[in-house]
Design a protein around this motif. Structure first.
Motif, PDB file in Angstrom:
ATOM      1  N   ASP A 104       0.820  -1.203   0.000  1.00 40.12           N
ATOM      2  CA  ASP A 104       0.000   0.000   0.000  1.00 40.12           C
ATOM      3  C   ASP A 104       0.862   1.265   0.000  1.00 40.12           C
ATOM      4  N   HIS A 105       2.043   1.161   0.619  1.00 39.49           N
ATOM      5  CA  HIS A 105       2.920   2.325   0.751  1.00 39.49           C
ATOM      6  C   HIS A 105       4.370   1.870   0.715  1.00 39.49           C
ATOM      7  N   VAL A 106       5.234   2.773   0.268  1.00 39.25           N
ATOM      8  CA  VAL A 106       6.679   2.560   0.328  1.00 39.25           C
ATOM      9  C   VAL A 106       7.295   3.758   1.034  1.00 39.25           C
ATOM     10  N   ALA A 126       8.234   1.901  -7.198  1.00 39.74           N
ATOM     11  CA  ALA A 126       6.882   2.199  -7.679  1.00 39.74           C
ATOM     12  C   ALA A 126       6.224   0.949  -8.255  1.00 39.74           C
ATOM     13  N   LEU A 129       4.158  -0.976  -5.743  1.00 36.02           N
ATOM     14  CA  LEU A 129       3.075  -0.225  -5.123  1.00 36.02           C
ATOM     15  C   LEU A 129       1.730  -0.572  -5.773  1.00 36.02           C
ATOM     16  N   ARG A 130       0.712  -0.650  -4.970  1.00 32.05           N
ATOM     17  CA  ARG A 130      -0.637  -0.790  -5.506  1.00 32.05           C
ATOM     18  C   ARG A 130      -1.075   0.517  -6.149  1.00 32.05           C
ATOM     19  N   GLY A 133      -1.154   3.998  -4.433  1.00 33.93           N
ATOM     20  CA  GLY A 133      -0.369   3.895  -3.215  1.00 33.93           C
ATOM     21  C   GLY A 133       0.596   5.066  -3.102  1.00 33.93           C
ATOM     22  N   THR A 134       1.142   5.254  -1.920  1.00 33.45           N
ATOM     23  CA  THR A 134       2.050   6.383  -1.713  1.00 33.45           C
ATOM     24  C   THR A 134       3.499   5.925  -1.587  1.00 33.45           C
ATOM     25  N   LEU A 135       4.389   6.782  -2.062  1.00 37.88           N
ATOM     26  CA  LEU A 135       5.823   6.584  -1.895  1.00 37.88           C
ATOM     27  C   LEU A 135       6.376   7.835  -1.220  1.00 37.88           C
ATOM     28  N   THR A 264       2.344   9.629  -5.296  1.00 35.44           N
ATOM     29  CA  THR A 264       1.441   8.501  -5.485  1.00 35.44           C
ATOM     30  C   THR A 264       1.798   7.722  -6.742  1.00 35.44           C
ATOM     31  N   SER A 265       1.479   6.429  -6.712  1.00 35.40           N
ATOM     32  CA  SER A 265       1.665   5.595  -7.893  1.00 35.40           C
ATOM     33  C   SER A 265       0.547   5.845  -8.887  1.00 35.40           C
TER      34      SER A 265
END
Length: 276
Positions: A104-106, A126, A129-130, A133-135, A264-265
């Motif tokens: 969900d996040h990195v 990335a 990531l779903r 999702g946020t990085l 975000t992805s």
């Protein structure tokens, strides 16, 4: 990729001091929800891991690093903190052992500065990531240093560490580049904020925790390598460290800027920029 600061006990203590001192400044606005799965890439000795997992006890963290020695320290730190929402494993950012859309996040902190190809690393992260999702990335910038009294020798020892990191394939001034690195990697909605350290006699915890035990200790730690590389002679290096210490006097001041980027992805219906 080479970690210019080394892996000895002194560096482990410095990293722990740094994490404790900067915890609120860097992480006060980072929180992950119940059931969310977070990848921390390049967790090192687990100094940031402990802060993250404490603040989001209902989330699950998978934390990776290439160094077995660092992972051993991270396991001890997680155990000592009594955390049960962390899984640690050996892995390389450029060869991630995870399927697409696993997390969900990195979260990445003080890692890109040591990589020769940070955009490639961000693209790899990335990829796990779903959608949407946020990085989150946090980096410092040695070019942001402010000090009083000003000192040519202090600037020279800082520059020696910057040069050593550059020779190792990294970039000690990468903080200012986060926006374009993330956008080039195909991340969207990139938001960058400054996190400024200000330390003077009115803030003794910052003087001790950051100026002395984080920044000056980091620069002092490259003394042998800087002298061996011929970047400075012993006298100038030692004068530079003394000048950094001088900023901790009652009339002194030290400042430094970190940069935190959240992005975000790509959503399902929009391919990432540069995707093949």
């Amino acid at each position: 990729m080479s970690y210019v600061h080394g892996y000895d006990d002194g560096e482990a203590r410095r990293l722990a001091d740094q994490a404790a001192t900067l915890a609120e400044l860097l992480h006060h606005d980072t929180a992950y929800g119940a059931g969310e799965h977070v990848l921390e890439a390049g967790c090192g000795i687990g100094a940031q891991t402990v802060e993250l997992a404490r603040r989001s006890p209902a989330a699950t963290f998978t934390c990776i690093d290439r160094s077995d020695a660092s992972l051993q320290r991270a396991r001890a730190a997680v155990h000592d903190a009594g955390l049960r929402n962390v899984v640690l494993q050996a892995a390389d950012i450029f060869e991630l052992p995870f399927p697409p859309a696993q997390f969900d996040h990195v979260f990445v902190c003080f890692v890109l500065e040591h990589l020769g190809d940070p955009v490639r690393a961000l693209r790899a992260l990335a990829g796990v990531l779903r959608p949407n999702g946020t990085l989150t990335v946090i980096e410092g910038d040695h070019g942001s240093v402010l000090m009083h009294p000003e000192s040519v020798d202090a600037r020279a020892v800082i520059d020696s560490q910057v040069a050593l990191q550059r020779r190792a394939g990294g970039n000690a001034m990468i903080g200012r580049e986060l926006y374009h690195l993330l956008t080039e990697a195909g991340l969207g909605d990139v938001r960058v904020s400054r996190r400024d350290v200000y330390a003077d006699a009115s803030r003794p915890a910052w003087v001790e925790g950051f100026t002395r035990r984080t920044f000056t200790a980091m620069i002092e730690g490259v003394r042998g390598d800087a002298l061996a590389a011929g970047l400075l002679d012993a006298g100038q290096f030692d004068r530079g460290i003394a000048a950094l210490e001088r900023t901790t006097a009652p009339d002194g001041m030290f400042g430094y800027t970190f940069f935190k980027a959240v992005s975000t992805s790509a959503p399902c219906d929009r391919p990432a920029v540069g995707a093949v």
